[in-house]
Design a protein around this motif. Structure first.
Motif, PDB file in Angstrom:
ATOM      1  N   HIS A   1       0.847  -1.190   0.000  1.00 42.90           N
ATOM      2  CA  HIS A   1       0.000   0.000   0.000  1.00 42.90           C
ATOM      3  C   HIS A   1       0.883   1.240   0.000  1.00 42.90           C
ATOM      4  N   ILE A   2       0.782   2.046  -1.049  1.00 44.83           N
ATOM      5  CA  ILE A   2       1.591   3.269  -1.147  1.00 44.83           C
ATOM      6  C   ILE A   2       0.724   4.442  -0.664  1.00 44.83           C
ATOM      7  N   GLU A   3       1.125   5.042   0.417  1.00 42.55           N
ATOM      8  CA  GLU A   3       0.307   6.135   0.986  1.00 42.55           C
ATOM      9  C   GLU A   3       0.238   7.328   0.045  1.00 42.55           C
ATOM     10  N   ARG A   4      -0.934   7.891  -0.034  1.00 40.24           N
ATOM     11  CA  ARG A   4      -1.262   9.016  -0.913  1.00 40.24           C
ATOM     12  C   ARG A   4      -1.104   8.664  -2.398  1.00 40.24           C
ATOM     13  N   GLY A   5      -0.930   7.369  -2.684  1.00 39.20           N
ATOM     14  CA  GLY A   5      -0.788   6.940  -4.079  1.00 39.20           C
ATOM     15  C   GLY A   5      -2.143   6.596  -4.693  1.00 39.20           C
ATOM     16  N   LYS A   6      -2.167   6.505  -6.043  1.00 43.84           N
ATOM     17  CA  LYS A   6      -3.397   6.090  -6.740  1.00 43.84           C
ATOM     18  C   LYS A   6      -3.157   4.770  -7.450  1.00 43.84           C
ATOM     19  N   THR A   7      -4.111   3.878  -7.311  1.00 41.12           N
ATOM     20  CA  THR A   7      -4.035   2.563  -7.941  1.00 41.12           C
ATOM     21  C   THR A   7      -4.024   2.701  -9.472  1.00 41.12           C
TER      22      THR A   7
END
Ligand code: AMP
Length: 314
Positions: free
Chosen positions: A72-78
């Motif tokens: 899970h990459i924080e503040r990232g978008k899938t």
């Protein structure tokens, strides 16, 4: 008996002549993992963003897929993909691709994911595929899928990724584009001649050519095999059919660790792949495969056998 897969984990917005869906669960690694989970233990490697939730993870968990290397990459978008199909479902236009968290992603595989004996490099940037390949140098069987975007934009990198695997799985049009050869048998044989970049790797010995509604072909240096697609009257959404095909093909091989990679084993894997792919296209996205059962697979395998058998010498 375990497979590690790296590839897109995505939200897909898809329009077909039979309806549309916004931001449904998709991605090459997801479709692959769901199909492969019917045959072997599957570990998924890849990043997701804040928009990826419990509901999506639960789909994989329910099929027993190991999700501990989904980062899970924080503040990232899938990763996001939008596509639209033509009226006969044979043509597909990509309207939007957002790499999101895959941009700059550095895959860090856990000891578990590195210990798998089978590896699938599903469709994603070729340099990512190569970085994951380097982390499983001892894998018994490694296969790779790709697509036109990477053939056009990162051809050299893709060619060296392909040279480091045992098996290439590609669409017919993409195989022609990759090799510049119009004939798929000769295009596949060209790929089989690509040398491994280092002596400890084997280089490709199997090419699987996906031909959509016309089925799929298997080419090795010694042999050729082909199956039609399972004939369905109602196809709703072909998204992920190729990845589902690859999931069952590679999953079946992973489930038979003591058999050598004979034509006989590869052909049985092709039949299971054809059957799984046929279920995938019956509904949107992962909907149908999510509730598929082993009994349904066995029943359709028998039907596929019946429609591809003939007798007599003349
Ligand atoms: P398929 O229909 O088997 O060719 O695969 C469709 C899946 O590929 C969709 O679920 C998309 O999320 C995913 N996809 C589309 N474009 C890309 C791309 N450029 N890189 C990786 N995955 C992609």
């Amino acid at each position: 008996m375990a497979i590690t897969v790296v590839g897109s984990i995505a939200f897909d917005s898809v329009k077909t002549p039979f309806g549309e869906r916004e931001r449904m669960l998709g991605g090459a690694a997801v479709h692959f993992a769901l199909a492969a989970s019917f045959f072997a233990e599957v570990r998924v490697v890849g990043p997701v963003g804040d928009d990826f939730g419990e509901r999506e993870l639960e789909v994989l968990r329910k099929r027993g897929v190991d999700i501990s290397d989904i980062e899970h990459i924080e503040r990232g978008k899938t990763f996001f993909w939008r596509g639209e199909y033509g009226w006969d479902l044979n043509s597909r236009e990509t309207l939007e691709t957002q790499l999101g968290v895959f941009e700059g992603f550095d895959p860090k595989l856990s000891a578990r994911s590195r210990s798998s004996d089978v590896l699938f490099l599903a469709n994603i940037q070729p340099q990512l595929q190569r970085r994951v390949r380097e982390q499983l140098p001892q894998a018994r069987f490694v296969a790779l899928d790709s697509m036109n975007l990477w053939i056009e934009q990162q051809r050299e990198s893709l060619m060296s990724a392909i040279a480091s695997v045992d098996c290439l799985v590609l669409n017919d049009a993409e195989l022609r584009q990759l090799t510049g050869r119009p004939n798929i048998v000769s295009a596949a044989r060209e790929v089989l001649a690509w040398r491994a970049p280092s002596p400890e790797l084997r280089g490709p010995s199997v090419v699987v050519v996906k031909q959509g509604e016309y089925g799929a072909a298997l080419v090795t240096n010694e042999s050729f095999f082909a199956l039609p697609a399972y004939p369905l009257e109602n196809v709703i959404d072909p998204t992920g059919a190729g990845d589902t095909f690859a999931g069952a093909f590679v999953g079946y091989i992973a489930a038979h660790p003591h058999e050598e990679l004979s034509d006989e084993l590869l052909r049985r894997a092709m039949a299971h792949a054809t059957v799984l792919a046929s279920f995938n296209v019956e509904e949107f996205g992962t909907e149908r495969v999510e509730r598929l059962t082993g009994e349904e697979i066995v029943a359709r395998m028998q039907e596929l056998r019946a429609i591809t058998q003939f007798s007599g010498d003349t």
